[in-house]
Design an enzyme around this catalytic site. Sequence first.
Site, mmCIF file in Angstrom:
data_model
loop_
_atom_site.group_PDB
_atom_site.id
_atom_site.type_symbol
_atom_site.label_atom_id
_atom_site.label_comp_id
_atom_site.label_asym_id
_atom_site.label_seq_id
_atom_site.Cartn_x
_atom_site.Cartn_y
_atom_site.Cartn_z
ATOM 1 N N ARG A 153 0.822 -1.315 0.096
ATOM 2 C CA ARG A 153 -0.129 -0.049 0.026
ATOM 3 C C ARG A 153 0.890 1.142 0.162
ATOM 4 O O ARG A 153 1.759 1.237 0.492
ATOM 5 C CB ARG A 153 -0.914 0.032 1.382
ATOM 6 C CG ARG A 153 -1.971 -0.826 1.372
ATOM 7 C CD ARG A 153 -2.982 -0.424 2.374
ATOM 8 N NE ARG A 153 -4.065 -0.944 2.581
ATOM 9 C CZ ARG A 153 -3.742 -2.318 3.423
ATOM 10 N NH1 ARG A 153 -2.708 -2.463 4.146
ATOM 11 N NH2 ARG A 153 -5.123 -3.069 3.509
ATOM 12 N N ASP B 166 5.956 -3.482 10.621
ATOM 13 C CA ASP B 166 4.587 -3.217 10.791
ATOM 14 C C ASP B 166 4.050 -3.479 12.313
ATOM 15 O O ASP B 166 2.932 -3.029 12.535
ATOM 16 C CB ASP B 166 3.948 -4.378 9.717
ATOM 17 C CG ASP B 166 4.330 -5.718 9.806
ATOM 18 O OD1 ASP B 166 5.156 -6.066 10.765
ATOM 19 O OD2 ASP B 166 3.799 -6.730 9.513
ATOM 20 N N SER C 155 7.938 -4.609 6.379
ATOM 21 C CA SER C 155 7.661 -5.691 7.460
ATOM 22 C C SER C 155 8.351 -7.063 7.518
ATOM 23 O O SER C 155 8.152 -8.051 7.196
ATOM 24 C CB SER C 155 6.053 -6.251 7.295
ATOM 25 O OG SER C 155 5.464 -5.052 7.240
HETATM 26 C C1 BG6 Z 1 -2.048 -4.427 7.646
HETATM 27 C C2 BG6 Z 1 -0.574 -3.321 7.756
HETATM 28 O O1 BG6 Z 1 -3.090 -3.943 7.865
HETATM 29 O O2 BG6 Z 1 -1.617 -5.660 8.056
HETATM 30 C C3 BG6 Z 1 0.360 -4.141 7.506
HETATM 31 O O3 BG6 Z 1 -0.921 -2.059 7.372
HETATM 32 C C4 BG6 Z 1 0.913 -5.241 7.836
HETATM 33 O O4 BG6 Z 1 1.663 -3.263 7.758
HETATM 34 C C5 BG6 Z 1 -0.253 -6.243 7.794
HETATM 35 O O5 BG6 Z 1 2.058 -5.960 7.213
HETATM 36 C C6 BG6 Z 1 -0.320 -7.645 8.403
HETATM 37 O O6 BG6 Z 1 -1.449 -8.445 7.919
HETATM 38 P P1 BG6 Z 1 -1.276 -9.323 6.596
HETATM 39 O O7 BG6 Z 1 -2.128 -10.137 6.750
HETATM 40 O O8 BG6 Z 1 -1.583 -8.411 5.296
HETATM 41 O O9 BG6 Z 1 0.284 -10.035 6.354
HETATM 42 C C1 GLC Z 2 7.451 -11.599 9.622
HETATM 43 C C2 GLC Z 2 8.787 -10.497 9.627
HETATM 44 C C3 GLC Z 2 8.311 -9.348 10.550
HETATM 45 C C4 GLC Z 2 7.032 -8.914 10.430
HETATM 46 C C5 GLC Z 2 5.958 -10.130 10.385
HETATM 47 C C6 GLC Z 2 4.544 -9.723 10.195
HETATM 48 O O1 GLC Z 2 7.690 -12.129 10.675
HETATM 49 O O2 GLC Z 2 9.822 -11.059 9.620
HETATM 50 O O3 GLC Z 2 9.266 -8.452 10.595
HETATM 51 O O4 GLC Z 2 6.711 -8.001 11.454
HETATM 52 O O5 GLC Z 2 6.424 -11.138 9.537
HETATM 53 O O6 GLC Z 2 4.159 -8.925 8.883
#
Ligand code: BG6
Ligand code: GLC
Length: 922
Positions: A531, A649, A595
């Site tokens: 995003r 994240d 992340s």
């Molecule tokens: C989103 C966050 O809502 O959730 C991201 O904005 C995050 O930063 C993500 O990595 C995690 O959830 P998923 O299910 O998209 O991996």
């Molecule tokens: C993985 C990444 C970590 C992140 C998580 C959730 O574990 O190593 O940095 O926070 O995924 O997205």
Amino acid sequence: MVTAVAQRLLSQRKQVDDTLAHFSLNRDQLRVVRDKMRVELERGLRKDSHSSASVKMLPAFVFQTPDGTERGKYLALDLGGTNFRVLVVKIRSGIRKSVRMYNKIYAIPHEIMQGTGEELFDHIVHCISDFLDYMGMKNTRLPLGFTFSFPCRQTGIDKGSLVSWTKGFKATDCEDHDVVDMLRDAIKRRNEFDLDIVAVVNDTVGTMMTCAYEDSKCEIGLIAGTGSNVCYMEDMRNIETVEGDEGQMCVNTEWGGFGENGCIEDIRTKFDREVDEGSLNSGKQRFEKMTSGMYLGEIVRQILIDLTKRGLLFRGRITEPLKTRGIFETKFLSQIERFISTYTLIIALMHLQSLGSTCDDSIIVKEVCGAVSHRAAQLCGAGMAAIVEKIRENRGLEHLEITVGVDGTLYKLHPHFSRVLKDTVRDLAPKCTVSFVLSEDGSGKGAALITAVARRYCGGAQQQYLYSMRFSDETLLEIMSRFRRELEKGLSQDTNPTATVKMLPTFVRSIPDGTEKGDFIALDLGGSNFRILRVKVSHEKKQTVQMETEIYDTPEDIIHGSGTRLFDHVAECLGDFMEKHKIKDKKLPVGFTFSFPCAQTKLDEGILLTWTKRFKASGVEGMDVVKLLNKAIKKRGVRFTDIMAVVNDTVGTMMTCGFDDHRCEVGIIIGTGTNACYMEEMRHIELVEGDEGRMCINTEWGAFGDDGMLEDIRTDFDRDIDRGSLNPGKQLFEKMVSGMYMGELVRLILVKMAREGLLFEGRITPELLTKGKFETKHISAIEKSKEGLSKAKEILARLGVEPSADDCIAVQHVCAIVSFRSASLVAATLAAILTRLKDNKHVPRLKTTVGIDGSLYKMHPQYARRLHKTVRRLVPECDVRFLLSESGSGKGAAMVTAWAYRLADQTRSQTFNSGMSSVTPI
Ligand code: BG6
Ligand code: GLC
Ligand code: BG6
Ligand code: GLC
């Protein structure tokens, strides 16, 4: 003269009446019994009061009543009632649905009932051996269902440790031992045949199942025989002593223990106390001793002795038989009450008891029996009223229609017991229509039916591998303390290099304080969506946030290609975003949610330690992702102010939630990956200088277990998943927990079950064998409570299999086990963080907020509830608020950027004044 006789008779009559009056309970008293029973039922179910509850409410690990699809040939044992039986039960399903049984009754001599445990189980195995010879079945390894009619604390359908003997049994070295193990050991000792012990079942449960096979409304089992007890189908969410919230489980109430805490002393008589004192388990099973066959005769005998002593009976002569404990069997009670003519009654009494009675005596004896049995039936009725009312309330019904399956000699042979019982239930539970169905076939049939179901879902599959995916609270507490040690290992400078949980400092030192403002760009890369956002934080009276978002693709070839290409792609998307949102000419500060695990020495630097999840672009590990992105952006000629902050994240999520709740000091992601961050005291973070204040630590808990620490709880499926992943040997905790792997885990289990013929009639389709075909979102769909099973059918059909109704239930069960394991593991690691926060603060109770995001947590119908419930159980000393991040981590990243920008601004002006140059982290 006549008057004197009349007076004597009148006085005699009055004394007898007065004695028996203690046994007559009025409606109000019965209501009180019902209500107290209800209180004890609830106490037995609740975790905090379970250990002191007199009604033990033992989980029976039977999740459903039979549905007619059970089939097979089983051996059943039925131990604990009047007779010990060994049976073979043959069950057919389909249009030829039928059950055939062959059984033999064996005696259990008194000295064996009260000898050693080994003698008892050797005797049982001796009887089985005889029976198998008789049936010519010694060489077949039959599955066995064991009806064991004593209180057992079960942890699975084939595990049950005897809580305490009741009724006439008192063999040594059995209490607190697993009865299945004792039976297995005895079979081994005899070394003549082998059996597959699949289920251990209380007689109430066996009886309920026997009756439910014919009547699907039967969800309660009652025994009114030698002992007295009830089981019923309870909602899982109410059984706090077992993990899991969905569906139902049968609970063996062991209501015989009701009153052990003194709550029914007001209605116990001195005769009840005498019977109790003379019993094998004095002080125990007080309700049972007022209601069941083993004791009613004894109560009658005690009353007769009392009346005789007072010269009101048998001309005051206490004969030897009358002194003999146990002489007055319940069947006599039934017989005496059945005799209508006094003459036959006298003959019977003289014959049975050698009591030498007169006509008046026999009338009194009959009255005594009537008073005792009437009270027993009323008490059972009051108890049953509490049960049916509870079920009605559970289901939120105005009116409940339900069937009780009943067995036991008292109910079957006594002329009035069943009528009084039914009348009492009708009177005390007017909103329930309760039918009583007699179990014609004993509980062995039910035990065989349970064995059939358990073998299909558990004995075969769950027993071997799914079972190891369910964790007890003890295991979770152990995992929690292991993780707590890992946290500490990661924080210390000496041990950090070898720690798996890296505990990365983030240079974020506080949650938003409400003063942040400005116009920012946030990039959010690494979750299921990439995003880009524009986040405007304004300050007119109140702080408000406005966000505009675009989602961009991250094709597989890019995330697996070269790093340069990946960052070029990100820069390109950023250019597109700025164009679309007409901010091409604005120099907006950028916050970068990235992340993945990054080592930071300041806010605007992040050295990627290793890729995780779906990403594997080359040339990025070991590099500063801020620099790489800057370079790519410059290459494209996009105008912007520097990237001010790179945040994980979890950190973004904590900050997003911290914006709304200042208590938020933990951030968790349960999505594609899983991870957590929390606010640690600076003095404990040895990797960063300074002791003042706090800093957010990105734990990177996904790597927990990479040093073999979790090998005892990993399964072969987990190992398969790891082998097939992009990063074998790494992120082992994440691979047991997060959305990227859970669907695949279920698929592997289904394949194995199908191969073993436990699913889809053994058929395996190419789709089922294709990696990634079963997604985590399918688990969420299948676990929906209403349409879950039809979703299962749809999803499985898309995989080319034609699932039966049983297949769908089994698949739903597998999904629940896998997702439940995930929630339990996260609960354990989160609980460790919470205890750490609590200890850091030196407070007796911690009140805190955890910010959470991630598709698994958000989409799965039960996940959140299970997680919350388990955390609260593991750390009752913490009051945790779970706050869902509604707006993703971008908002939080913008908050961090606002800080970084403000400080950089201050530094710039200081630098301008003093000539220094460096960006001070916030
Ligand atoms: C989103 C966050 O809502 O959730 C991201 O904005 C995050 O930063 C993500 O990595 C995690 O959830 P998923 O299910 O998209 O991996
Ligand atoms: C993985 C990444 C970590 C992140 C998580 C959730 O574990 O190593 O940095 O926070 O995924 O997205
Ligand atoms: C039998 C059941 O019919 O009834 C047993 O098969 C049960 O499992 C028994 O224990 C209870 O009644 P009683 O009167 O024999 O204790
Ligand atoms: C005793 C046992 C119980 C059993 C009942 C009926 O109360 O403790 O387990 O169900 O007798 O046999």
